[in-house]
Design a protein around this motif. Structure first.
Motif, mmCIF file in Angstrom:
data_model
loop_
_atom_site.group_PDB
_atom_site.id
_atom_site.type_symbol
_atom_site.label_atom_id
_atom_site.label_comp_id
_atom_site.label_asym_id
_atom_site.label_seq_id
_atom_site.Cartn_x
_atom_site.Cartn_y
_atom_site.Cartn_z
ATOM 1 N N ILE A 1 -4.576 -32.096 -6.590
ATOM 2 C CA ILE A 1 -3.241 -32.423 -6.541
ATOM 3 C C ILE A 1 -2.573 -32.318 -5.141
ATOM 4 N N THR A 2 -3.205 -31.697 -4.332
ATOM 5 C CA THR A 2 -2.907 -31.679 -2.839
ATOM 6 C C THR A 2 -3.096 -32.940 -2.172
ATOM 7 N N PRO B 1 3.155 -25.175 -6.846
ATOM 8 C CA PRO B 1 1.523 -24.664 -7.025
ATOM 9 C C PRO B 1 1.227 -24.181 -5.535
ATOM 10 N N LYS B 2 0.340 -23.253 -5.451
ATOM 11 C CA LYS B 2 -0.073 -22.362 -4.192
ATOM 12 C C LYS B 2 -0.597 -23.497 -3.252
ATOM 13 N N SER B 3 -1.305 -24.493 -3.658
ATOM 14 C CA SER B 3 -1.925 -25.482 -2.839
ATOM 15 C C SER B 3 -0.956 -26.500 -2.309
ATOM 16 N N LEU B 4 0.219 -26.502 -2.912
ATOM 17 C CA LEU B 4 1.064 -27.456 -2.211
ATOM 18 C C LEU B 4 2.390 -26.549 -1.468
ATOM 19 N N GLY C 1 -1.581 -28.730 -12.858
ATOM 20 C CA GLY C 1 -1.175 -27.399 -12.957
ATOM 21 C C GLY C 1 -1.209 -26.633 -11.621
ATOM 22 N N ASP C 2 -1.182 -25.252 -11.603
ATOM 23 C CA ASP C 2 -1.202 -24.431 -10.423
ATOM 24 C C ASP C 2 -2.811 -24.278 -9.762
ATOM 25 N N GLU C 3 -3.041 -24.999 -8.637
ATOM 26 C CA GLU C 3 -4.338 -24.476 -7.903
ATOM 27 C C GLU C 3 -4.442 -23.574 -6.917
ATOM 28 N N SER C 4 -5.412 -22.986 -6.992
ATOM 29 C CA SER C 4 -5.566 -21.830 -5.906
ATOM 30 C C SER C 4 -6.193 -22.406 -5.018
#
Length: 231
Positions: free
Chosen positions: A103-104, A131-134, A228-231
């Motif tokens: 997603i980034t 999301p954390k990756s963003l 979704g949310d990626e770490s």
């Protein structure tokens, strides 16, 4: 002397005399093509034109209407060609975005291509949940629903385009509002907004077509919801 008086035309008619005559003979002018043409279109009938019949006047008017319709048709064709080009460009971008593994990369690629392909000077994603990756990517901000309550939520899928006040631009493009002259804003599903800004004040207009922007927002929403949310 009598005959001399009879040969002299009466030139003392006033506008009221002429108006009174027409009121007394309401159908008379219909039988006089030259007079009818002059009354209906006085600007196009002058002394240099000579006698003008009703048929001549109608032919001239039909030609004018035909030229107007031709101009409208050419305008519609130009809009259709522009829309087709936009759809093809969007299709190519979507194919490229589909191949991004994260997603980034998707968001970065989306932002860069919008800037290159469509001259966007600022792109912001207002997300209800980031999301954390963003979180570290420029242009990704937490959605402040109260600050954006001026946006039309009755038809959230339709882009809102045009020039906005500096205070509204500050909520859409925090830190970059001074560079933006026109913008487009469209809702992301289920929560959030996509804001695209341009330094060109004529880039986004209130009456412009927004199908491209709506498809773009749907594409971004789909990818964000799927990843979704990626770490």
């Amino acid at each position: 002397m009598g005959s001399k008086h009879m040969d002299k035309p009466d030139t003392d008619l006033t506008e009221q005399d002429i108006l009174s005559w027409f009121k007394a003979h309401p159908d008379q002018w219909q039988e006089m093509p030259e007079l009818r043409a002059l009354i209906e279109n006085p600007k196009q009938i002058g002394k240099a034109d000579g006698p003008t019949s009703l048929a001549d006047f109608q032919l001239r008017r039909l030609r004018q209407e035909n030229n107007k319709l031709q101009a409208q048709l050419q305008s519609l064709v130009a809009v259709a060609q522009t829309n087709e080009q936009l759809m093809r460009r969007l299709h190519r971008m979507i194919l490229g975005w589909a191949a991004t593994p994260s997603i980034t990369e998707f968001v970065v690629q989306c932002r860069d291509q919008l800037g290159q392909e469509f001259g966007a000077d600022a792109i912001y994603l207002h997300l209800d949940s980031i999301p954390k990756s963003l979180s570290a990517i420029e242009g990704i901000v937490e959605c402040d629903q109260m600050a954006l309550d001026w946006l039309d939520r009755e038809q959230p899928k339709h882009a809102q385009c045009g020039r906005f006040t500096q205070s509204k631009l500050a909520t859409l493009f925090p830190g970059s509002e001074s560079e933006i002259e026109s913008a487009a804003v469209i809702a992301l599903e289920p929560d959030g907004w996509l804001a695209i800004g341009s330094a060109d004040e004529s880039k986004f207009q209130p009456d412009m077509g927004t199908l491209f922007l709506e498809l773009l927002a749907e594409t971004i929403s789909h990818r964000l919801n799927r990843m979704g949310d990626e770490s």
